[in-house]
Write an enzyme that holds these catalytic residues in place. Structure first.
Site, mmCIF file in Angstrom:
data_model
loop_
_atom_site.group_PDB
_atom_site.id
_atom_site.type_symbol
_atom_site.label_atom_id
_atom_site.label_comp_id
_atom_site.label_asym_id
_atom_site.label_seq_id
_atom_site.Cartn_x
_atom_site.Cartn_y
_atom_site.Cartn_z
ATOM 1 C CE LYS A 6 -3.753 2.343 2.440
ATOM 2 N NZ LYS A 6 -4.654 2.332 3.618
ATOM 3 N NE ARG A 9 -3.097 0.712 -3.512
ATOM 4 C CZ ARG A 9 -3.926 1.548 -2.875
ATOM 5 N NH1 ARG A 9 -4.349 2.665 -3.470
ATOM 6 N NH2 ARG A 9 -4.342 1.281 -1.653
ATOM 7 C CG HIS A 11 3.028 7.323 0.072
ATOM 8 N ND1 HIS A 11 2.376 8.542 0.106
ATOM 9 C CD2 HIS A 11 2.421 6.554 1.017
ATOM 10 C CE1 HIS A 11 1.435 8.506 1.037
ATOM 11 N NE2 HIS A 11 1.442 7.312 1.600
ATOM 12 C CE LYS A 41 -3.754 9.586 1.536
ATOM 13 N NZ LYS A 41 -2.613 8.661 1.342
ATOM 14 C CG PHE A 42 -7.355 16.966 2.473
ATOM 15 C CD1 PHE A 42 -8.226 17.894 1.919
ATOM 16 C CD2 PHE A 42 -6.260 17.429 3.180
ATOM 17 C CE1 PHE A 42 -8.007 19.257 2.070
ATOM 18 C CE2 PHE A 42 -6.026 18.786 3.334
ATOM 19 C CZ PHE A 42 -6.903 19.696 2.781
ATOM 20 C CG ASN A 44 -0.831 10.300 -1.678
ATOM 21 O OD1 ASN A 44 -0.808 9.549 -0.713
ATOM 22 N ND2 ASN A 44 -0.183 10.038 -2.798
ATOM 23 C CB THR A 45 3.742 13.208 -0.260
ATOM 24 O OG1 THR A 45 3.208 14.373 0.381
ATOM 25 C CG2 THR A 45 5.138 13.509 -0.787
ATOM 26 N NE ARG A 82 -0.857 20.565 1.191
ATOM 27 C CZ ARG A 82 0.424 20.671 0.836
ATOM 28 N NH1 ARG A 82 0.741 21.013 -0.400
ATOM 29 N NH2 ARG A 82 1.385 20.440 1.715
ATOM 30 C CG HIS A 114 2.215 6.243 8.076
ATOM 31 N ND1 HIS A 114 0.975 6.595 7.595
ATOM 32 C CD2 HIS A 114 2.633 7.284 8.844
ATOM 33 C CE1 HIS A 114 0.667 7.812 8.056
ATOM 34 N NE2 HIS A 114 1.651 8.239 8.808
#
Length: 119
Positions: A6, A9, A11, A41-42, A44-45, A82, A114
């Site tokens: 995950k 996928r 990051h 999703k608000f 993500n990097t 964003r 994470h």
């Protein structure tokens, strides 16, 4: 999907996928990587480095922060996506911010699981 899978996928994008501009990059990648449904999703990097080089942060390439978190010794090329204010699925429009920064990630069993933040 394991926590490591995950992480990859959500990051890791290396080499960076091509797009005409950074906003289009975010809109395409967030959809392609499954982060626009069931909800957008608000933020993500994406890290533009190999999984192997990111994984070194879990060992000699990083220093302990707190708990499972580790700070990278090296800087990475990043694109942070964003969500534009008030947006609803399925048309999740994103703004993009490219930077080169150190990263803070959580590691379990020597693998990144994470993405915490850029530092």
């Amino acid at each position: 999907e394991t926590r490591y899978e995950k992480f990859l996928r959500q990051h890791v994008d290396y080499p960076k996928s091509s797009a005409p501009d950074s906003r289009t990059y975010c809109n395409q990648m967030m959809q392609r990587r499954g982060m626009t449904s069931p909800v957008c999703k608000f933020t993500n990097t994406f890290v533009h480095a190999s999984a192997a080089s990111i994984t070194t942060v879990c060992g000699s390439g990083g220093t302990p922060a707190s708990g499972d978190l580790r700070d990278s010794n090296a800087s990475f090329a990043l694109t942070t996506c964003r969500l534009q204010g008030g947006s609803q699925t399925p048309n999740c429009p994103y703004n993009a911010d490219a930077s080169t920064q150190r990263i803070r990630i959580a590691c379990v069993g020597g693998l990144p699981v994470h993405y915490d933040k850029s530092i």
